[in-house]
Design a protein around this motif. Sequence first.
Motif, PDB file in Angstrom:
ATOM      1  N   ASP A   1       0.836  -1.208   0.000  1.00 21.69           N
ATOM      2  CA  ASP A   1       0.000   0.000   0.000  1.00 21.69           C
ATOM      3  C   ASP A   1       0.869   1.256   0.000  1.00 21.69           C
ATOM      4  O   ASP A   1       0.564   2.240  -0.705  1.00 21.69           O
ATOM      5  CB  ASP A   1      -0.917   0.008   1.225  1.00 21.69           C
ATOM      6  CG  ASP A   1      -2.009  -1.055   1.138  1.00 21.69           C
ATOM      7  OD1 ASP A   1      -2.244  -1.569   0.021  1.00 21.69           O
ATOM      8  OD2 ASP A   1      -2.601  -1.375   2.183  1.00 21.69           O
ATOM      9  N   LEU A   2       1.931   1.241   0.783  1.00 24.87           N
ATOM     10  CA  LEU A   2       2.820   2.398   0.843  1.00 24.87           C
ATOM     11  C   LEU A   2       3.493   2.655  -0.497  1.00 24.87           C
ATOM     12  O   LEU A   2       3.631   3.805  -0.924  1.00 24.87           O
ATOM     13  CB  LEU A   2       3.886   2.188   1.930  1.00 24.87           C
ATOM     14  CG  LEU A   2       3.394   2.131   3.368  1.00 24.87           C
ATOM     15  CD1 LEU A   2       4.545   1.786   4.308  1.00 24.87           C
ATOM     16  CD2 LEU A   2       2.745   3.452   3.774  1.00 24.87           C
TER      17      LEU A   2
ATOM     18  N   GLN B   1       2.346   1.775  -3.480  1.00 30.31           N
ATOM     19  CA  GLN B   1       1.339   2.274  -4.418  1.00 30.31           C
ATOM     20  C   GLN B   1       1.040   3.747  -4.167  1.00 30.31           C
ATOM     21  O   GLN B   1       0.849   4.531  -5.110  1.00 30.31           O
ATOM     22  CB  GLN B   1       0.053   1.440  -4.306  1.00 30.31           C
ATOM     23  CG  GLN B   1       0.164   0.036  -4.862  1.00 30.31           C
ATOM     24  CD  GLN B   1       0.560   0.021  -6.325  1.00 30.31           C
ATOM     25  OE1 GLN B   1       0.041   0.794  -7.131  1.00 30.31           O
ATOM     26  NE2 GLN B   1       1.484  -0.860  -6.678  1.00 30.31           N
ATOM     27  N   ASP B   2       1.006   4.131  -2.898  1.00 32.22           N
ATOM     28  CA  ASP B   2       0.788   5.536  -2.560  1.00 32.22           C
ATOM     29  C   ASP B   2       1.945   6.397  -3.069  1.00 32.22           C
ATOM     30  O   ASP B   2       1.730   7.508  -3.577  1.00 32.22           O
ATOM     31  CB  ASP B   2       0.650   5.685  -1.044  1.00 32.22           C
ATOM     32  CG  ASP B   2       0.380   7.117  -0.626  1.00 32.22           C
ATOM     33  OD1 ASP B   2      -0.738   7.603  -0.859  1.00 32.22           O
ATOM     34  OD2 ASP B   2       1.300   7.754  -0.069  1.00 32.22           O
TER      35      ASP B   2
ATOM     36  N   TYR C   1       3.802   5.712  -5.673  1.00 37.68           N
ATOM     37  CA  TYR C   1       3.635   5.814  -7.129  1.00 37.68           C
ATOM     38  C   TYR C   1       2.640   6.926  -7.469  1.00 37.68           C
ATOM     39  O   TYR C   1       2.855   7.720  -8.391  1.00 37.68           O
ATOM     40  CB  TYR C   1       3.118   4.504  -7.710  1.00 37.68           C
ATOM     41  CG  TYR C   1       4.120   3.368  -7.716  1.00 37.68           C
ATOM     42  CD1 TYR C   1       5.485   3.602  -7.855  1.00 37.68           C
ATOM     43  CD2 TYR C   1       3.697   2.051  -7.580  1.00 37.68           C
ATOM     44  CE1 TYR C   1       6.393   2.571  -7.857  1.00 37.68           C
ATOM     45  CE2 TYR C   1       4.609   0.998  -7.584  1.00 37.68           C
ATOM     46  CZ  TYR C   1       5.946   1.261  -7.727  1.00 37.68           C
ATOM     47  OH  TYR C   1       6.844   0.234  -7.732  1.00 37.68           O
ATOM     48  N   ALA C   2       1.533   6.971  -6.735  1.00 32.80           N
ATOM     49  CA  ALA C   2       0.521   8.000  -6.987  1.00 32.80           C
ATOM     50  C   ALA C   2       1.093   9.399  -6.764  1.00 32.80           C
ATOM     51  O   ALA C   2       0.819  10.331  -7.540  1.00 32.80           O
ATOM     52  CB  ALA C   2      -0.689   7.763  -6.082  1.00 32.80           C
ATOM     53  N   ARG C   3       1.904   9.559  -5.729  1.00 33.94           N
ATOM     54  CA  ARG C   3       2.503  10.865  -5.464  1.00 33.94           C
ATOM     55  C   ARG C   3       3.524  11.237  -6.545  1.00 33.94           C
ATOM     56  O   ARG C   3       3.669  12.411  -6.897  1.00 33.94           O
ATOM     57  CB  ARG C   3       3.175  10.864  -4.092  1.00 33.94           C
ATOM     58  CG  ARG C   3       2.187  10.732  -2.950  1.00 33.94           C
ATOM     59  CD  ARG C   3       2.870  10.829  -1.602  1.00 33.94           C
ATOM     60  NE  ARG C   3       1.903  10.640  -0.523  1.00 33.94           N
ATOM     61  CZ  ARG C   3       1.920  11.289   0.620  1.00 33.94           C
ATOM     62  NH1 ARG C   3       2.850  12.206   0.838  1.00 33.94           N
ATOM     63  NH2 ARG C   3       1.027  11.056   1.545  1.00 33.94           N
TER      64      ARG C   3
ATOM     65  N   ALA D   1       7.561   6.568   0.656  1.00 35.53           N
ATOM     66  CA  ALA D   1       6.780   5.455   1.186  1.00 35.53           C
ATOM     67  C   ALA D   1       7.076   5.228   2.664  1.00 35.53           C
ATOM     68  O   ALA D   1       6.160   5.009   3.472  1.00 35.53           O
ATOM     69  CB  ALA D   1       7.077   4.187   0.378  1.00 35.53           C
TER      70      ALA D   1
ATOM     71  N   ARG E   1       5.588   7.949   4.815  1.00 33.79           N
ATOM     72  CA  ARG E   1       4.142   7.741   4.889  1.00 33.79           C
ATOM     73  C   ARG E   1       3.824   6.630   5.889  1.00 33.79           C
ATOM     74  O   ARG E   1       2.887   6.741   6.682  1.00 33.79           O
ATOM     75  CB  ARG E   1       3.618   7.368   3.500  1.00 33.79           C
ATOM     76  CG  ARG E   1       2.178   6.914   3.449  1.00 33.79           C
ATOM     77  CD  ARG E   1       1.219   8.019   3.831  1.00 33.79           C
ATOM     78  NE  ARG E   1      -0.156   7.591   3.632  1.00 33.79           N
ATOM     79  CZ  ARG E   1      -1.196   8.174   4.219  1.00 33.79           C
ATOM     80  NH1 ARG E   1      -1.013   9.215   5.016  1.00 33.79           N
ATOM     81  NH2 ARG E   1      -2.420   7.739   4.003  1.00 33.79           N
TER      82      ARG E   1
END
Length: 415
Positions: free
Chosen positions: A33-34, A36-37, A39-41, A63, A66
Motif C-alpha cells: 500500500d505504501l 502504491q501511494d 507511485y501515486a505521489r 513510502a 508515509r
Amino acid sequence: MVVRVVDEVCRREGGKVLAGLIRRFGDIGLAEDLLQDAYARALERWPRDGLPDNPAGWLSTVARNRGLDILRRAARTLDDSAEVLARLEALPALEASEPLPEAGLEDDRLRLIFVCCHPALHPRAQSALALRTLCGLSTREIARAFCESEATTAQRLVRAKRKIIEAKIPFVIPTATDLPGRLAIVLQVIYLVFNEGYGATGGSRLVRTDLCREAIRLGRLMQHLMPGDAEVGGLLALMLLTHARSAARVSDLGELLTLEEQDRSRWDRGAIAEGLAVLDAALALRRPGPYQLQAAIAALHARAGRAADTDWPQIAALYRALQRYLPTPVVQMNAAVALGMAEGPRQGLGALKHMAAMETSHYLHAARAEFHRRLGELPEACAAYARAAQLAGNEVERAWLQARRADILSSLPAA
C-alpha cells in the motif's frame, strides 16, 4: 511520459524498494500500500518538480515516511499502543531529500525470497507471493500463469500475507543449518523470477531484462551462501546460458525470433563462457540434479554455431533424464518437442497428443502448429496457431503466432 517513467521505475526497482519496506515495517500488505501511494505521489509531483536524480530512492523515502505517519496515528488512537510504539522506536524518519541508503539493500530481496519460501506457507502460495512481491506481477497475471481464477489467486495472496504476520515469519536469511531444508523451494522461486523475465506472462515486452538480471544476482548470492551445492551452481549456469540469448530473441522491429531465426552473433559470449564454467564446476561435484540437466541442455544450444548444428538427439536424451527428476507437464511437453526435432515432426506430434494438463498453454498449441506446418498439414497448423494466439498473454508472442498463421493462410489456395 511521466506515467511511462513511473511504470519503468516500478518494474525495474519495485522489488528492491518493496523488499526494503517489508524489512522496515514487517507487513507485506502495508508495504504494498505504501509503495502504491508513493507511485501515486510520483505521478502528481514529478510532472511539476521534474524527475528526481534517484527515482527509486525518492519512492522509498516517500513510502517510508508515509508508513511512519500511519504508525504515529495508530499509536495515538489505539488503547494498547505498546507494539506500535516499539516499532516506531526502530524506524527513524527520513527527510524527503535524503538519498536512498544502499547498505543492506542487496540482501533485502534475498531475505524476501526466504519469507516467501517459508515452509509455513502452501507451495503455490510461496510462488504466487514471489511473483507478486519480487516481480511486481498483478493478481490477474499471476492467475493466468497458474491457470486459475483471479479470485482464487487473490485469496491465496491474502492468506499468505496473513500467515506471515500470524506465524511471525522473520525477515532474515536462515542459518547454515536451516538452509538445506529450504533450498529446493528457494531455487524454484528464483527460477520462477527468471522465467517471468525471460518470457513475460503479459504486456508488450517479451523479455524483462531487469528480472533476468535480478534472478541471476540472487543466484550468485545463493552460490556464495552454499558454494558446494551442485544444484545452486546448476541453476546459476542455466540462467546465464539462457539469458545469453535474450538480446537476439526480438528483432529491431520488436518481433519475436525463434532459435532457428536468431542471429547468434548477438548472443552474449561472455555470459555463455561463464555459464559453461559454472556448469563444469557443478558437474564435477558428481551430485546430479534437474537444474544441472537443464543447464546441460542450454549448453548444447549455446555451443551450436548454427541452428542446424544443434544436437537434438542429445537434448532429447537429456529431457528423458530430466523427466525422472521432474515428471511435470511442462517438462513432458518440452521432451516431446525435443523428440520431434530429433526424430521428426510426426513423432513430435504423437508425443504431444495426450497432454490435457497443458491444453490451456499457448506453448503446446504453438508446438503442434509448428510440427503440422513442417509436415505440410497447413489447415491443422492454422487452427493450432489460432488457438495458441488466443491463449497467449504476451503481445509479442501473440503477434508472432498471428503472423505465422497469416503466412500459412496466404499460401493456401482460394476456396
